[in-house]
Design an enzyme around this catalytic site. Structure first.
Site, PDB file in Angstrom:
ATOM      1  N   ARG A 109       0.830  -1.203   0.000  1.00  0.00           N
ATOM      2  CA  ARG A 109       0.000   0.000   0.000  1.00  0.00           C
ATOM      3  C   ARG A 109       0.856   1.240   0.000  1.00  0.00           C
ATOM      4  O   ARG A 109       1.932   1.271   0.595  1.00  0.00           O
ATOM      5  CB  ARG A 109      -0.879   0.048   1.252  1.00  0.00           C
ATOM      6  CG  ARG A 109      -2.041  -0.900   1.239  1.00  0.00           C
ATOM      7  CD  ARG A 109      -2.837  -0.764   2.514  1.00  0.00           C
ATOM      8  NE  ARG A 109      -1.978  -0.794   3.683  1.00  0.00           N
ATOM      9  CZ  ARG A 109      -2.267  -0.190   4.825  1.00  0.00           C
ATOM     10  NH1 ARG A 109      -3.370   0.523   4.945  1.00  0.00           N
ATOM     11  NH2 ARG A 109      -1.453  -0.270   5.856  1.00  0.00           N
ATOM     12  N   SER A 171       8.137  -5.388   6.206  1.00  0.00           N
ATOM     13  CA  SER A 171       7.819  -6.407   7.217  1.00  0.00           C
ATOM     14  C   SER A 171       8.524  -7.737   6.959  1.00  0.00           C
ATOM     15  O   SER A 171       7.885  -8.788   6.810  1.00  0.00           O
ATOM     16  CB  SER A 171       6.313  -6.615   7.268  1.00  0.00           C
ATOM     17  OG  SER A 171       5.696  -5.378   7.464  1.00  0.00           O
ATOM     18  N   ASP A 225       6.389  -3.861  10.549  1.00  0.00           N
ATOM     19  CA  ASP A 225       4.982  -3.647  10.904  1.00  0.00           C
ATOM     20  C   ASP A 225       4.740  -3.627  12.409  1.00  0.00           C
ATOM     21  O   ASP A 225       3.823  -2.969  12.879  1.00  0.00           O
ATOM     22  CB  ASP A 225       4.068  -4.677  10.225  1.00  0.00           C
ATOM     23  CG  ASP A 225       4.563  -6.108  10.372  1.00  0.00           C
ATOM     24  OD1 ASP A 225       5.610  -6.324  11.011  1.00  0.00           O
ATOM     25  OD2 ASP A 225       3.912  -7.020   9.833  1.00  0.00           O
TER      26      ASP A 225
END
Length: 489
Positions: A109, A171, A225
């Protein structure tokens, strides 16, 4: 609490740890247990972890964390405990426009976050897919793809002429050498891009941005994350000190005193703490968990992209929970104990039993098998008996509860290590978010392990990996502005 026997007592200290001899899960079992069901429970007993086991997991994890923080022991530690270089938590006074890039799975994203006065928060985002061939291609292909999508996002939002700081959530296991320098240690989650392991991913992204002609984005921080998850919650809840992800993978970070981080190479000024990224998915890689690993765990490990690595993660996270359940189901089919004379061909294919099926099956009310039937229908198994569906649910429960217990042991290890008496734990990830019982399993088990002297709360983090990355960029920008003001004075 399902799965806890109220008559259980702490065994004498000299007793040798062994498997539980019978299963005490208060599951959705038939009132009269058939011989078939009894055999299934007997064959699955190795998946049951009791309080003894969990206590040992917690103690060994604390030892592994200490090894990861130690100068001499870090290199051999299974839990690496990397410094993130993030020392300032949000104050709630941050303002401005910031970009975030969240890369952690098959999609990524891009976010534009606008923070106004009084914590006004506006967010625009777009999801981009990463094709399978890019996930296992070259590093250059991957970062060129990401850079092109970033440029497309800037054009769509009329930001071509605007200089913006970007927080990059990456992540994957990463050794940070500074706020904006992080080397990938090993790919996980199905990625296998060449030429990236051991390299600084911020540099690779910045070079790719130049190649596509995007010069206004400055990557000011790389984080994973868990750090984003912690930052996102800390913005709203000042007592937040731990970030946990239980999704495709699992990992945790926590606030550690700098004097305990023996490899710390930053300045020794205030604040005297730093967020430590544990990379606890690798716990067990030094045989610490062999005493509770089962033959099914070994089968999942052997069939994975990274055999012998991420042992703890493979026992907890969403990437493997469905496959672990499938392995057990297949054994029960071979034993002639479930789905007899049904078309089970699909169940014999790797990866066909999705982790979301575990959540769906356990979402049915007691004695109801509506969702279970639907799952089996997708797998090509028609007209299953209630007994078969009940047994399948029991196996799902064993796998998910064990995962919940082990994640709880991990959080307990961190809470005891930090020794704060009132802590908020920020949690995100698909397993915690969508499994119907996972949050309750964790709350109940951590309470048992911690005792009454410690107060804790589990807080679902809202978009940690996106909002959290933007907040890291915001905190850094805010710190920089304050420094400049002081210099001017």
């Amino acid at each position: 609490m399902q799965g806890h026997n109220p008559n259980w007592r702490v065994p004498p200290k000299d007793r040798v740890l062994k498997r539980m001899e019978s299963t005490n899960l208060q599951s959705y079992k038939p009132k009269i247990i058939s011989e078939q069901r009894r055999k299934i429970e007997d064959l699955c007993r190795d998946l049951i972890v009791n309080n003894d086991h969990i206590h040992v997991v917690e103690q060994r994890l604390r030892q592994a964390i200490d090894k990861g923080l130690g100068k001499e022991s870090h290199v051999v530690a299974s839990v690496k405990c990397y410094s993130t270089y993030v020392r300032h938590l949000p104050t709630g006074e941050e303002q401005g426009q910031f970009l975030a890039l969240d890369l952690g799975g098959t999609n990524f994203r891009v976010l534009l976050v606008d923070i106004g006065e009084n914590k006004q928060f506006n967010m625009k985002s777009k999801i981009f897919a990463i094709p399978q061939h890019v996930m296992i291609g070259t590093g250059e292909e991957l970062f060129d793809h990401i850079a092109s999508c970033l440029k497309e996002f800037m054009v769509e939002h009329d930001l071509e002429a605007t200089k913006l700081p970007l927080g990059f959530t990456f992540s994957f296991p990463c050794k940070q050498l500074g706020l904006a320098e992080g080397r990938l240690t090993t790919w996980t989650k199905g990625f296998k891009c060449s030429g990236v392991e051991g390299e600084d991913v911020v540099r690779l992204l910045q070079e790719a941005l130049k190649r596509v002609g995007e010069h206004n984005i400055e990557v000011c921080a790389i984080l994973n994350d868990t750090t984003g998850c912690l930052m996102s919650c800390a913005w709203k809840e000042p007592k937040c000190r731990i970030g946990l992800i239980v999704g495709t993978g699992t990992n945790a970070c926590y606030l550690e005193n700098i004097e305990n981080v023996e490899l710390w190479d930053g300045d020794s000024g205030e604040p005297r703490h730093v967020i430590v990224n544990t990379e606890w998915g690798g716990f067990g890689d030094n045989t610490e968990l062999d005493f509770i690993r089962t033959k099914w765990d070994e089968a999942v490990d052997e069939g994975s992209l990274n055999p012998g690595k991420q042992t703890f993660e493979k026992m907890i996270s969403g990437m493997y929970m469905g496959e672990l359940t499938r392995q057990v189901l297949v054994d029960m089919i071979w034993e002639g104990l479930i789905f007899q004379e049904k078309d089970t061909d699909k169940l014999f294919e790797w990866g066909q039993f999705l982790t979301k099926y575990v959540s769906e099956i356990e979402s049915d009310m007691v004695g109801d098998f509506t969702r279970a039937k639907k799952v089996l229908d997708e797998l090509g198994i028609k007209d299953p008996s209630d007994e078969d569906m009940s047994a399948m649910r029991y196996i799902c429960e064993l796998v998910s509860r064990r995962a919940g217990f082990m994640a709880s042991a991990g959080i307990t290890a961190l809470l005891k290590k930090m020794d704060y008496h009132d802590v908020v734990v920020a949690i995100d990830g698909s397993v915690f978010r969508y499994h119907p019982h996972f949050p309750n399993i964790m709350r109940s088990r951590i309470s048992q392990l911690m005792g009454i002297d410690y107060k804790f709360d589990l807080m679902l983090s809202t978009d940690g990996s996106g909002r959290g990355a933007a907040l890291v960029a915001a905190v850094l920008t805010n710190q920089e502005q304050q420094r400049q003001q002081k210099d001017e004075e």
